[in-house]
Design an enzyme around this catalytic site. Sequence first.
Site, PDB file in Angstrom:
ATOM      1  N   HIS A 121       0.883  -1.158   0.000  1.00 22.71           N
ATOM      2  CA  HIS A 121       0.000   0.000   0.000  1.00 22.71           C
ATOM      3  C   HIS A 121       0.919   1.206   0.000  1.00 22.71           C
ATOM      4  O   HIS A 121       1.888   1.245   0.765  1.00 22.71           O
ATOM      5  CB  HIS A 121      -0.896   0.025   1.251  1.00 22.71           C
ATOM      6  CG  HIS A 121      -1.815  -1.137   1.342  1.00 22.71           C
ATOM      7  ND1 HIS A 121      -2.077  -1.780   2.522  1.00 22.71           N
ATOM      8  CD2 HIS A 121      -2.549  -1.774   0.395  1.00 22.71           C
ATOM      9  CE1 HIS A 121      -2.930  -2.766   2.306  1.00 22.71           C
ATOM     10  NE2 HIS A 121      -3.227  -2.786   1.019  1.00 22.71           N
ATOM     11  N   GLU A 159      -2.837  -3.183  -5.244  1.00 22.49           N
ATOM     12  CA  GLU A 159      -4.258  -3.307  -5.567  1.00 22.49           C
ATOM     13  C   GLU A 159      -4.932  -1.942  -5.429  1.00 22.49           C
ATOM     14  O   GLU A 159      -5.750  -1.735  -4.540  1.00 22.49           O
ATOM     15  CB  GLU A 159      -4.955  -4.386  -4.732  1.00 22.49           C
ATOM     16  CG  GLU A 159      -4.255  -4.824  -3.462  1.00 22.49           C
ATOM     17  CD  GLU A 159      -4.555  -3.962  -2.253  1.00 22.49           C
ATOM     18  OE1 GLU A 159      -5.411  -3.078  -2.326  1.00 22.49           O
ATOM     19  OE2 GLU A 159      -3.924  -4.173  -1.219  1.00 22.49           O
TER      20      GLU A 159
END
Length: 196
Positions: A121, A159
Amino acid sequence: MRPVTHLDAYRPTDDLSGVPGPPLPVLGDGWHARAADPDTRDLDLVHRWMQAPHVVAFWHQAWPRERWEEELRRQVSGRHSLPVLVSRGDDDPVIYLEVYRAARDVVARVYPARPHDLGLHVAVGELGMTDQGLVRRLLPVLTEALFDGDPRCTRVLLEPDVRNRRAIASFTAGGFEPVGEVLLPDKVALLMVRTR
């Protein structure tokens, strides 16, 4: 939504007990990474960045300072993820990362994670530092450091929310390839992978 079907999968019988937590990347090329320390001003920095509108829009973690303290403590003491602050040269941190084991993460419900796969992230905390190519330049150095840090890791994934075109462009320029869209609890994500 394009499902992810063509990646070799982790088998549920694989034992994750021997898989260590994610490694702290040892960066080169003028980059420096260190684990975020909740007992220092790192906590205030991460908390402030997570309140910034450009971060809130995709992280959804504009939590109170106390909750961020708990979150950072949970991460540094566990084997799921590691909070990391990245700086360039001797400057102050400019990027917050969470390096995580994909097989221990919610993404494993929709992604065929191998035991040593790592996920990222990524947030550029200061709005004024966005659109300067930081992430695009960091990612090749970072992924090589992660592969070096865990020789058994063969894939690193991201993602991003499918609506986050800025991130997707940076991740693509940084060497990640889109492999399909996946539905996660808080977003429709574009799964992006870089292989060893």
